[in-house]
Design a protein around this motif. Structure first.
Motif, PDB file in Angstrom:
ATOM      1  N   TYR A 138      34.841   8.516 -23.261  1.00  0.00           N
ATOM      2  CA  TYR A 138      36.251   8.886 -23.140  1.00  0.00           C
ATOM      3  C   TYR A 138      37.161   8.092 -24.091  1.00  0.00           C
ATOM      4  O   TYR A 138      38.100   8.667 -24.660  1.00  0.00           O
ATOM      5  N   THR A 210      41.135  15.377 -19.071  1.00  0.00           N
ATOM      6  CA  THR A 210      41.248  14.194 -18.225  1.00  0.00           C
ATOM      7  C   THR A 210      39.844  13.618 -17.989  1.00  0.00           C
ATOM      8  O   THR A 210      38.846  14.303 -18.223  1.00  0.00           O
ATOM      9  N   PRO A 211      39.755  12.382 -17.512  1.00  0.00           N
ATOM     10  CA  PRO A 211      38.421  11.845 -17.194  1.00  0.00           C
ATOM     11  C   PRO A 211      37.670  12.713 -16.200  1.00  0.00           C
ATOM     12  O   PRO A 211      36.436  12.851 -16.278  1.00  0.00           O
ATOM     13  N   GLU A 212      38.385  13.333 -15.266  1.00  0.00           N
ATOM     14  CA  GLU A 212      37.730  14.189 -14.266  1.00  0.00           C
ATOM     15  C   GLU A 212      37.172  15.446 -14.916  1.00  0.00           C
ATOM     16  O   GLU A 212      36.039  15.856 -14.638  1.00  0.00           O
ATOM     17  N   LEU A 213      37.961  16.064 -15.794  1.00  0.00           N
ATOM     18  CA  LEU A 213      37.473  17.252 -16.501  1.00  0.00           C
ATOM     19  C   LEU A 213      36.317  16.893 -17.424  1.00  0.00           C
ATOM     20  O   LEU A 213      35.367  17.663 -17.571  1.00  0.00           O
ATOM     21  N   ALA A 215      34.126  14.568 -16.944  1.00  0.00           N
ATOM     22  CA  ALA A 215      32.927  14.372 -16.118  1.00  0.00           C
ATOM     23  C   ALA A 215      32.312  15.705 -15.717  1.00  0.00           C
ATOM     24  O   ALA A 215      31.084  15.871 -15.720  1.00  0.00           O
ATOM     25  N   ALA A 216      33.158  16.671 -15.374  1.00  0.00           N
ATOM     26  CA  ALA A 216      32.646  18.001 -15.021  1.00  0.00           C
ATOM     27  C   ALA A 216      31.979  18.658 -16.223  1.00  0.00           C
ATOM     28  O   ALA A 216      30.919  19.291 -16.100  1.00  0.00           O
ATOM     29  N   GLU A 218      30.585  17.093 -18.677  1.00  0.00           N
ATOM     30  CA  GLU A 218      29.337  16.383 -18.941  1.00  0.00           C
ATOM     31  C   GLU A 218      28.188  16.947 -18.106  1.00  0.00           C
ATOM     32  O   GLU A 218      27.079  17.143 -18.612  1.00  0.00           O
TER      33      GLU A 218
END
Length: 286
Positions: A138, A210-213, A215-216, A218
């Motif tokens: 990130y 975003t970090p959440e997006l 991660a998804a 990934e």
């Protein structure tokens, strides 16, 4: 041949038709085709050195991904997404009238190749992923986002090339001549000088990440990677901030069990201009 031929292919997306440019090297009748796809803010002429080296063996195709280079810009920035780029490449391969291709993809171009190669009945026979994998660090995305899409004008190409050199330190050392060759296609004439070749709106989907997006995304990319069944070469700049050593090693242990080659003194991403980098690709594609 010393210069490529420029062609266009008509592609379809949700906003209608758009033209994608592609550069062709080598004999058009050669059934052995190599597709080389560039990174996020780059364009197809990045592969001139590699294409010249391989044009005797391959018909080499280097597209300008939608929104870059000689390709059309799109009115909706939401269209600047990897799945749509994959669809454009399917159209391109239909135009080329070939059943199998080898693929070299740098960064974003690697993700496009990964998406295509993971599909059932994929035409990708051999895959080279250049400094990219399912897990993208990130902080590297934040670094790229700090300059991507800025509406910059430069007095001349020399000034623009100096700017690119500053933000592209990860590309590693290049002679002045090599850097100028890499930089020249990156600019188009503009009022008062030159500007970068791409649509600044390509930064919009990137800025929304975003970090959440991430991660998804990934998880989805690992699923695609594990579905690969073609021989895969993973190139990594030993100082890359985008592809970690841990991710690279994991890619050698799962999915296609990629062959890993690192280039010392290079970050994100190797340009495949230096003879030793070209030779690694050439050897794998044999």
């Amino acid at each position: 041949m010393s210069e490529p031929r420029l062609h266009h292919v008509q592609c379809l997306s949700a906003s209608g038709l758009h033209r994608m440019a592609y550069w062709e090297w080598g004999e058009r009748a050669n059934p052995r085709v190599l597709v080389c796809v560039h990174g996020l803010s780059r364009q197809g002429r990045d592969f001139d050195a590699l294409a010249r080296a391989l044009a005797g063996r391959y018909r080499v195709i280097c597209p300008d991904v939608m929104g870059r280079g000689r390709s059309d810009w799109r009115p909706d920035p939401a269209l600047y997404q990897v799945p749509i780029y994959v669809a454009d490449m399917v159209t391109l391969l239909a135009r080329l009238d070939v059943e199998r291709v080898d693929w070299v993809g740098t960064s974003m171009g690697g993700l496009i190749g990964l998406g295509l190669a993971a599909l059932p009945h994929s035409p990708v026979a051999r895959l080279v992923l250049n400094d990219v994998g399912p897990a993208i660090e990130y902080p590297a995305l934040q670094r790229i986002g700090s300059y991507l899409g800025r509406r910059m004008r430069f007095a001349d190409m020399a000034e623009g090339a100096a700017h690119l050199r500053e933000i592209s330190a990860g590309f590693g050392p290049h002679s002045d001549a090599d850097w100028l060759a890499l930089s020249r296609p990156m600019f188009v004439p503009a009022e008062g000088g030159v500007r970068l070749h791409y649509d600044p709106a390509i930064a919009a989907p990137f800025a929304a990440l975003t970090p959440e997006l991430a991660a998804a995304g990934e998880a989805a990319l690992w699923h695609a990677y594990d579905a690969l069944n073609c021989p895969t070469l993973l190139l990594r700049g030993a100082e890359s901030d985008l592809l970690s050593r841990a991710t690279a090693e994991a890619m050698t242990q799962r999915g296609p069990r990629a062959l890993l080659h690192e280039f010392a003194g290079v970050g994100h991403a190797p340009t495949l201009v230096a003879p030793e980098q070209v030779e690694v690709v050439r050897h794998f594609l044999k």
